[in-house]
Motif scaffolding. Structure first.
Motif, PDB file in Angstrom:
ATOM      1  N   LEU A  61       0.851  -1.189   0.000  1.00  0.00           N
ATOM      2  CA  LEU A  61       0.000   0.000   0.000  1.00  0.00           C
ATOM      3  C   LEU A  61       0.887   1.239   0.000  1.00  0.00           C
ATOM      4  CD1 LEU A  61      -2.989  -0.453   2.468  1.00  0.00           C
ATOM      5  CD2 LEU A  61      -3.082   0.344   0.118  1.00  0.00           C
ATOM      6  N   GLY A  62       0.625   2.151  -0.950  1.00  0.00           N
ATOM      7  CA  GLY A  62       1.474   3.319  -1.077  1.00  0.00           C
ATOM      8  C   GLY A  62       1.404   4.237   0.125  1.00  0.00           C
ATOM      9  N   LYS A  63       2.564   4.745   0.532  1.00  0.00           N
ATOM     10  CA  LYS A  63       2.594   5.694   1.644  1.00  0.00           C
ATOM     11  C   LYS A  63       3.494   6.851   1.234  1.00  0.00           C
ATOM     12  CE  LYS A  63       3.156   1.494   4.423  1.00  0.00           C
ATOM     13  NZ  LYS A  63       3.599   0.606   3.342  1.00  0.00           N
ATOM     14  N   ILE A  64       3.022   8.073   1.415  1.00  0.00           N
ATOM     15  CA  ILE A  64       3.830   9.248   1.103  1.00  0.00           C
ATOM     16  C   ILE A  64       3.829  10.162   2.320  1.00  0.00           C
ATOM     17  CG2 ILE A  64       4.161  11.208  -0.423  1.00  0.00           C
ATOM     18  CD1 ILE A  64       2.403   9.778  -2.473  1.00  0.00           C
ATOM     19  N   ASP A 106      -7.057   8.901  -7.862  1.00  0.00           N
ATOM     20  CA  ASP A 106      -6.680   7.901  -6.876  1.00  0.00           C
ATOM     21  C   ASP A 106      -7.500   8.126  -5.611  1.00  0.00           C
ATOM     22  OD1 ASP A 106      -3.819   6.862  -4.960  1.00  0.00           O
ATOM     23  OD2 ASP A 106      -5.097   5.642  -6.260  1.00  0.00           O
ATOM     24  N   ASP A 107      -7.638   7.045  -4.831  1.00  0.00           N
ATOM     25  CA  ASP A 107      -8.270   7.203  -3.524  1.00  0.00           C
ATOM     26  C   ASP A 107      -7.373   6.558  -2.486  1.00  0.00           C
ATOM     27  OD1 ASP A 107     -10.654   4.408  -3.359  1.00  0.00           O
ATOM     28  OD2 ASP A 107      -8.578   4.512  -4.037  1.00  0.00           O
ATOM     29  N   GLY A 108      -7.580   6.900  -1.227  1.00  0.00           N
ATOM     30  CA  GLY A 108      -6.763   6.296  -0.178  1.00  0.00           C
ATOM     31  C   GLY A 108      -7.001   6.969   1.145  1.00  0.00           C
ATOM     32  N   ILE A 109      -6.417   6.416   2.167  1.00  0.00           N
ATOM     33  CA  ILE A 109      -6.548   6.959   3.524  1.00  0.00           C
ATOM     34  C   ILE A 109      -5.451   7.991   3.734  1.00  0.00           C
ATOM     35  CG2 ILE A 109      -6.503   6.400   5.977  1.00  0.00           C
ATOM     36  CD1 ILE A 109      -8.882   5.223   4.521  1.00  0.00           C
ATOM     37  N   VAL A 110      -5.847   9.207   4.159  1.00  0.00           N
ATOM     38  CA  VAL A 110      -4.848  10.218   4.514  1.00  0.00           C
ATOM     39  C   VAL A 110      -4.908  10.397   6.032  1.00  0.00           C
ATOM     40  CG1 VAL A 110      -6.481  12.039   3.826  1.00  0.00           C
ATOM     41  CG2 VAL A 110      -4.076  12.591   4.202  1.00  0.00           C
ATOM     42  N   SER A 111      -3.752  10.248   6.692  1.00  0.00           N
ATOM     43  CA  SER A 111      -3.681  10.332   8.152  1.00  0.00           C
ATOM     44  C   SER A 111      -2.911  11.575   8.561  1.00  0.00           C
ATOM     45  CB  SER A 111      -2.944   9.114   8.714  1.00  0.00           C
ATOM     46  OG  SER A 111      -3.385   7.922   8.108  1.00  0.00           O
ATOM     47  N   ARG A 112      -3.346  12.193   9.635  1.00  0.00           N
ATOM     48  CA  ARG A 112      -2.595  13.351  10.141  1.00  0.00           C
ATOM     49  C   ARG A 112      -1.846  12.914  11.382  1.00  0.00           C
ATOM     50  NH1 ARG A 112      -4.886  19.450  10.082  1.00  0.00           N
ATOM     51  NH2 ARG A 112      -2.846  20.484  10.208  1.00  0.00           N
ATOM     52  N   LEU A 113      -0.533  12.980  11.333  1.00  0.00           N
ATOM     53  CA  LEU A 113       0.280  12.553  12.473  1.00  0.00           C
ATOM     54  C   LEU A 113       0.412  13.682  13.484  1.00  0.00           C
ATOM     55  CD1 LEU A 113       0.800  10.221  10.570  1.00  0.00           C
ATOM     56  CD2 LEU A 113       3.227  10.382  11.072  1.00  0.00           C
ATOM     57  N   GLU A 171       0.439  18.442  13.581  1.00  0.00           N
ATOM     58  CA  GLU A 171       0.022  19.687  12.929  1.00  0.00           C
ATOM     59  C   GLU A 171       0.561  19.791  11.507  1.00  0.00           C
ATOM     60  OE1 GLU A 171      -2.140  21.482  14.621  1.00  0.00           O
ATOM     61  OE2 GLU A 171      -2.343  22.654  12.783  1.00  0.00           O
ATOM     62  N   ARG A 172       1.826  19.386  11.307  1.00  0.00           N
ATOM     63  CA  ARG A 172       2.467  19.613  10.018  1.00  0.00           C
ATOM     64  C   ARG A 172       2.883  18.330   9.306  1.00  0.00           C
ATOM     65  NH1 ARG A 172       7.668  22.781  10.583  1.00  0.00           N
ATOM     66  NH2 ARG A 172       8.627  21.047   9.494  1.00  0.00           N
ATOM     67  N   THR A 173       2.421  17.187   9.809  1.00  0.00           N
ATOM     68  CA  THR A 173       2.867  15.931   9.219  1.00  0.00           C
ATOM     69  C   THR A 173       1.683  15.058   8.834  1.00  0.00           C
ATOM     70  OG1 THR A 173       4.767  16.036  10.699  1.00  0.00           O
ATOM     71  CG2 THR A 173       4.432  13.977   9.490  1.00  0.00           C
ATOM     72  N   PHE A 174       1.651  14.632   7.564  1.00  0.00           N
ATOM     73  CA  PHE A 174       0.597  13.768   7.054  1.00  0.00           C
ATOM     74  C   PHE A 174       1.215  12.528   6.418  1.00  0.00           C
ATOM     75  CE2 PHE A 174      -3.161  16.545   7.199  1.00  0.00           C
ATOM     76  CZ  PHE A 174      -2.564  17.778   7.437  1.00  0.00           C
ATOM     77  N   LEU A 175       0.458  11.465   6.471  1.00  0.00           N
ATOM     78  CA  LEU A 175       0.845  10.251   5.740  1.00  0.00           C
ATOM     79  C   LEU A 175      -0.253   9.999   4.709  1.00  0.00           C
ATOM     80  CD1 LEU A 175       3.383   8.566   6.147  1.00  0.00           C
ATOM     81  CD2 LEU A 175       1.992   6.899   7.351  1.00  0.00           C
ATOM     82  N   VAL A 176       0.101  10.121   3.428  1.00  0.00           N
ATOM     83  CA  VAL A 176      -0.887   9.944   2.357  1.00  0.00           C
ATOM     84  C   VAL A 176      -0.848   8.504   1.885  1.00  0.00           C
ATOM     85  CG1 VAL A 176      -1.356  10.545  -0.069  1.00  0.00           C
ATOM     86  CG2 VAL A 176      -0.819  12.339   1.600  1.00  0.00           C
ATOM     87  N   GLY A 177      -2.001   7.840   1.914  1.00  0.00           N
ATOM     88  CA  GLY A 177      -2.094   6.463   1.417  1.00  0.00           C
ATOM     89  C   GLY A 177      -2.580   6.472  -0.017  1.00  0.00           C
ATOM     90  N   THR A 178      -1.963   5.647  -0.851  1.00  0.00           N
ATOM     91  CA  THR A 178      -2.391   5.557  -2.251  1.00  0.00           C
ATOM     92  C   THR A 178      -2.667   4.108  -2.583  1.00  0.00           C
ATOM     93  OG1 THR A 178      -0.243   5.099  -3.259  1.00  0.00           O
ATOM     94  CG2 THR A 178      -0.722   7.403  -2.746  1.00  0.00           C
TER      95      THR A 178
END
Lengths: 93, 985
Positions: B655-658, B699-706, B708-715
């Motif tokens: 699963l893609g993670k950015i 694309d769709d996916g789960i985007v998580s907020r770690l 205030e300034r950090t996100f993990l984008v799922g693709t």
């Protein structure tokens, strides 16, 4: 196999890059631009026989975008400049 | 009477070799080519021509050979369509002529040559048409063609090599050697290529004297320069952009390769400057029956004489329009051969070499040309006639010679192939009677015969040295030197029509089987462009690419059009100059190396568990885990049951993670997603949708907020790099003011999905520092902590529709995590599940899959995102286009579910039709996009894109499935646990 002079990595084989097509395209205001202008922004591109102002992406290298002045007939690369620089004048000689 | 001379040549008479050709045994020597050995054995007919199956003999000595085409070896190593002149002889060599049966001498299709009058160029457009051309096609195709492809995999290996240099010199003849030495002495890094085993080019068959001494000195000097790299048996075949030149090197040609050594090497060279010293190729004279076995090019005869100690015959007629042939006549005479005559098409020939020939007693006849050759399988006689200055035979001036060989020289063509490929412009030279380089486009220059410089050796060497020095100094090539020499009258063909004969047997292109009459026919039929004449007649289109025929054809066409050759022009030169094997082009990228495929961190464990592994988005992943005797659908049903009633485990690492981080990260993602991202709180995640600027679902996916300034984008699995590139494009090209960094981190984290009603108890049994209770850790939340001492991040997301945790640890702990989860889950009935099972689970839940349920026309409102879009006031990529007039249509296809009558699952792609359907044509109302037989509900379940689907809930439709009509009802796609109780458990 062209040799593209990446401004950050130096001259590298074309296979490391992706050509991003015509450069200096301004994104119109999405909420106010008329349909014809928006459609042109999406789909209408120059197709010169001669000097072309293109953007290139060094995908398998530094992953940076930059601009290139390249001749579509001879493939000569005349100039490389930063992504945010304006279009250079008087290259058409 | 032997064709091999008792002494001389550069062969090794101490190493005799045996070989088989066309079913017969022969012998030769080390150093022979297959062609020279066949000539030495007196084999005249070595092959049959392409269309008419005319008997043919060896005509040339190098890559320009158009007649001696062979199939080398048998089985897995067989190679079709090699030129016998380029095959080095080795012990046990086995070869056959192509395009004939049973052999070249006794070909059953030989009678076809008598049908030439009804089979001119382009005959297939005119004959064999009634009642239908299909009747004849199969037979004609079988009769045409040369050689056979191997049917077994190639066991040999091929290497590739990248090289760069200051100066690349192509050709190690006198001019190339002089240029390479000059550049090397000036300190440049030089690569020198030659297609032969020995360097020297034309100097190799100059008998003794100054030339040989110069060559010996040059070779020694070359060896002493460490900055000059010599590659022999290497043919430069392609000149591409920016001085990129490719060459093919033969590493191993004498029989089976030992110890898996590579057979060929492809060189990919980038040179700052290029020097082309590719020499010139002799061209034939065009006259009737000029293709008979025993008719050979003059220079080839010199080649065979000096390199292989082979003479083409003992009573030779030499036909020429050029001084160069006289040297050959003299040398053959000195070797003990009788020269019946040198017949020269020119009215005047006064060079010193002509006088020398006469003084040796060689008869020289001026103003005459050959008009016929006798002998089907070897020359028995030659007929000549006087010719007028424009090449017409004079009635009544015929003379006959008894001879066993005819050598012909129609002039020389500089080998300008690589020059032209580089983009350079050619010019027709009246003195050289051929095309010479005129205007360079890249940093290259031609020297020697390749430049049209046929002067004396000293001048050529001097000019080549100057060119080499200039290249070393990176001085761009100047304008090509134009030497003023007297213009000559060309003899493009011997016109025999005054004798009442046709030119139907005056061959121009030997390999394509094209005659002068074919070329003139094309012009009569109004093909006036040289490119059209080429394609209509196929002149120059065979494997030799017209090396001996193109310029003659241009001359003949020019005469027919009454236009000078320079105006007719040349056809476009394209690589490769000489055929290149696919093996060399593929290099080592074959078999498992054809495309890289990524492996899970748990790869070995999956194999141990008996998983059926498949390529999903270039990751090797378990599709399902069959137990003994289970078929695929049974294994999937069992795995689905485990996931729905107990607990399942899956390696979801692909699963893609950015990682998207920075003060502007939230704003940036807010612009990239359809959803509101700014409102996403740290410690939570959201199901997000991204569009292209054209509004189409990307694309769709789960985007998580770690934080205030950090996100993990799922693709989508396998798409992280593309989405990361998409982000970079916007940040570097459009919104350069945003302070954000983007980094794909898919393979930094191993992710295991634990899903099922018992998932929580398994995770608790495993032991982590995280509070797993339902209130502390709700659905769509994200928690970080420790698993033993390993950092872990757990997200509660569900694609299966059950209570589900995606557990991520640093990649190298992935296998340990899998093992620990499997052990902790044993008493809860844990089962590993594959991708096929996951797809079944998600379809039961009606969850969409981008690329299955969406296509290149799907807009967000089609898949239920209208409300989210309307609630968000800000711009995002794709918003404008999603609301284009087409996007506002009420009758767009929308994602819905289908309740199906009967017990059979529908086929994906089956079309939806209304109840008013009777038979085609009928406008489709949509199609099935996902379909399974649900093991949980024991009935077929499908999702479909249906016109105005959401307005037609409860409506009955029919599905056109492979000719059968199946009744279905449009429903909400979530058929399993519609309230979502189990996910929120």
């Amino acid at each position: 196999m062209q040799n593209i002079p990446c401004p950050f990595c130096g001259p590298r084989d074309e296979v490391e890059f992706r050509c991003g097509g015509q450069s200096h395209i301004t994104r119109p205001n999405p909420s106010s631009a008329p349909d014809a202008e928006w459609a042109a922004y999406l789909y209408v591109r120059e197709n010169p026989k001669g000097w072309s102002f293109e953007r290139w992406h060094h995908s398998f290298g530094c992953r940076q975008w930059f601009n290139v002045v390249r001749n579509t007939v001879t493939h000569e690369i005349r100039q490389v400049y930063a992504m945010t620089d304006p279009k250079p004048e008087g290259v058409h000689s | 009477m032997s064709h091999r001379l008792p002494k001389g040549g550069r062969i090794d008479r101490n190493r005799p070799l045996d070989f088989v050709y066309d079913g017969k045994r022969y012998s030769g020597f080390a150093g022979d080519t297959l062609a020279s050995a066949l000539l030495a054995n007196g084999v005249a007919t070595v092959g049959r021509s392409f269309k008419y199956h005319r008997p043919r003999g060896v005509m040339a000595a190098g890559c320009e050979e158009p007649n001696a085409i062979v199939q080398l070896e048998r089985g897995a190593r067989t190679e079709p369509n090699l030129k016998a002149t380029q095959v080095p002889l080795y012990q046990g060599l086995y070869a056959q002529a192509v395009n004939c049966w049973p052999n070249a001498r006794w070909d059953v299709l030989g009678f076809l040559q008598w049908f030439k009058p009804v089979m001119p160029a382009g005959f297939y457009y005119k004959t064999f048409m009634q009642p239908s051309w299909h009747w004849y096609e199969r037979a004609i195709r079988a009769a045409a063609g040369l050689g056979t492809s191997p049917l077994e995999a190639d066991p040999d290996r091929y290497d590739q090599c990248h090289a760069s240099c200051d100066v690349l010199v192509v050709g190690a003849g006198p001019a190339g050697l002089a240029a390479a030495l000059a550049a090397g002495r000036a300190g440049a890094r030089v690569i020198l290529l030659d297609d032969k085993e020995e360097i020297g080019g034309s100097l190799l068959y100059e008998p003794g004297g100054e030339a040989t001494a110069w060559l010996a000195r040059a070779a020694a000097d070359l060896r002493s320069l460490p900055n000059v790299a010599l590659q022999t048996r290497t043919t430069a075949f392609g000149y591409y952009d920016h001085n990129h030149v490719q060459a093919l090197q033969q590493l191993h040609q004498d029989g089976p390769v030992k110890d898996r050594a590579p057979r060929q090497r492809l060189l990919k060279i980038r040179a700052a400057e290029v020097v082309l010293a590719t020499g010139a190729i002799e061209r034939p004279l065009v006259f009737p029956n000029n293709d008979r076995p025993g008719v050979m090019l003059v220079d080839a005869a010199r080649h065979y004489l000096h390199r292989y100690a082979v003479v083409p015959g003992r009573r030779i007629v030499v036909a020429t329009t050029h001084d160069s042939a006289y040297q050959a006549a003299i040398e053959l005479r000195q070797a003990g051969v009788t020269i019946e005559a040198v017949v020269d098409g020119r009215a005047v020939a006064e060079a010193s070499v002509v006088q020398q020939a006469r003084s040796l007693g060689i008869p020289v006849i001026l103003g005459v040309a050959p008009t016929d050759v006798f002998g089907a399988h070897g020359v028995t006689g030659v007929e000549i006639h006087a010719i007028t200055p424009d090449g017409s035979a004079v009635q009544g001036s015929g003379r006959h010679f008894t001879a066993d060989s005819l050598l012909m020289c129609g002039g020389w063509n500089p080998a300008v192939h690589l020059f032209s490929q580089s983009g350079g412009g050619l010019r027709y030279d009246e003195a050289a009677l051929s095309f010479v380089p005129s205007r360079s486009v890249q940093r290259e220059r031609s020297v020697g015969a390749a430049a049209g410089d046929f002067g004396d050796l000293k001048t050529v060497l001097a000019q080549a040295e100057a060119a080499g020095g200039a290249a070393a100094a990176a001085r761009p090539p100047g304008a090509a030197a134009t030497t003023t020499r007297p213009a000559l009258k060309p003899l493009w063909e011997v016109d025999v029509s005054p004798l009442g004969r046709s030119t139907i047997k005056s061959w121009c292109d030997y390999l394509s089987d094209v005659t002068s009459s074919d070329l003139k026919l094309a012009v009569r039929e109004n093909f006036r462009s040289v490119e059209h004449v080429k394609r209509y007649t196929t002149n120059g289109m065979a494997a030799d690419q017209g090396k001996t025929s193109n310029v003659n054809a241009i001359g003949i066409v020019g005469r027919a059009l009454n236009v000078p050759p320079g105006e007719v022009g040349t056809t476009k030169f394209r690589p490769p100059f000489d055929p290149v094997s696919f093996g060399a082009i593929a290099g080592r990228n074959v078999g498992v190396f054809y495309q890289p495929c990524r492996r899970l961190p748990t790869h070995d464990r999956q194999l141990e568990l008996g998983a059926v592994m498949e390529d999903f988005g270039r990751w090797l992943r378990p599709a399902y885990y069959p137990k003994a005797g289970e078929r695929e659908h049974e294994a999937i049903a069992r795995e689905v049951c485990s996931a729905r009633t107990a607990v399942s485990l899956m390696d979801a690492s692909p699963l893609g993670k950015i990682l998207v981080q920075g003060p502007d990260a939230a704003d940036f993602l807010h612009r990239m997603y359809v959803n509101n991202i700014r409102s996403l709180k740290p410690g939570f995640c959201r199901y997000g949708l991204m569009l292209g600027e054209d509004g189409i679902v990307l694309d769709d996916g789960i985007v998580s907020r770690l934080d205030e300034r950090t996100f993990l984008v799922g693709t989508t699995s396998g798409k992280a790099e593309r989405i990361a590139e998409w982000f970079e494009e916007w940040l570097q090209c459009e919104w350069v003011e945003l302070d954000v960094i983007v980094e794909p981190v898919t393979t930094q984290w191993a992710t295991m999905t634990l899903a099922g009603p018992k998932a929580r108890e398994v995770l608790q049994r495993l032991g982590t520092s995280i509070d797993l209770s339902a209130t502390a850790f709700p659905h769509m939340a994200l928690r970080s902590g420790l698993l033993d001492e390993v950092p872990v991040r757990i997200v509660r997301v569900s694609f299966s529709g059950e209570l589900s945790y995606e557990i991520s640890v640093p990649f190298n702990y992935g296998l340990a995590l899998w093992d620990a989860l499997l052990a902790a889950g044993t008493e809860s009935g844990i089962a590993p599940i594959g991708v096929e099972t996951l797809m079944t689970l998600r379809i039961e839940k009606g969850f969409l899959h981008v690329g299955s349920d969406t296509d290149g026309m799907t807009l967000p409102q089609d898949i239920g995102f209208s409300e989210i879009m309307n609630k968000k006031p800000d711009d995002f990529v794709g918003r404008r286009s999603a609301h284009c007039p087409e996007g506002k249509r009420a009758d767009r296809r929308q994602l819905v579910g289908l309740e199906i009558e009967g017990g059979t699952a529908l086929k994906v792609g089956a079309h939806i039709v209304g109840n008013d359907y009777s038979r085609p044509p009928y406008r489709s109302q949509g199609w099935v996009t996902s379909s399974i037989f649900s093991p949980t509900l024991h009935r077929p379940v499908a999702m479909a894109m249906v016109q105005s689907g959401r307005e037609r809930m409860g409506q009955q439709v029919r599905v056109f499935d492979g000719g059968t009509l199946i009744t279905a009802t449009i429903i909400n796609p979530t058929v399993y646990d519609p309230s979502g109780e189990r996910i929120h458990g």
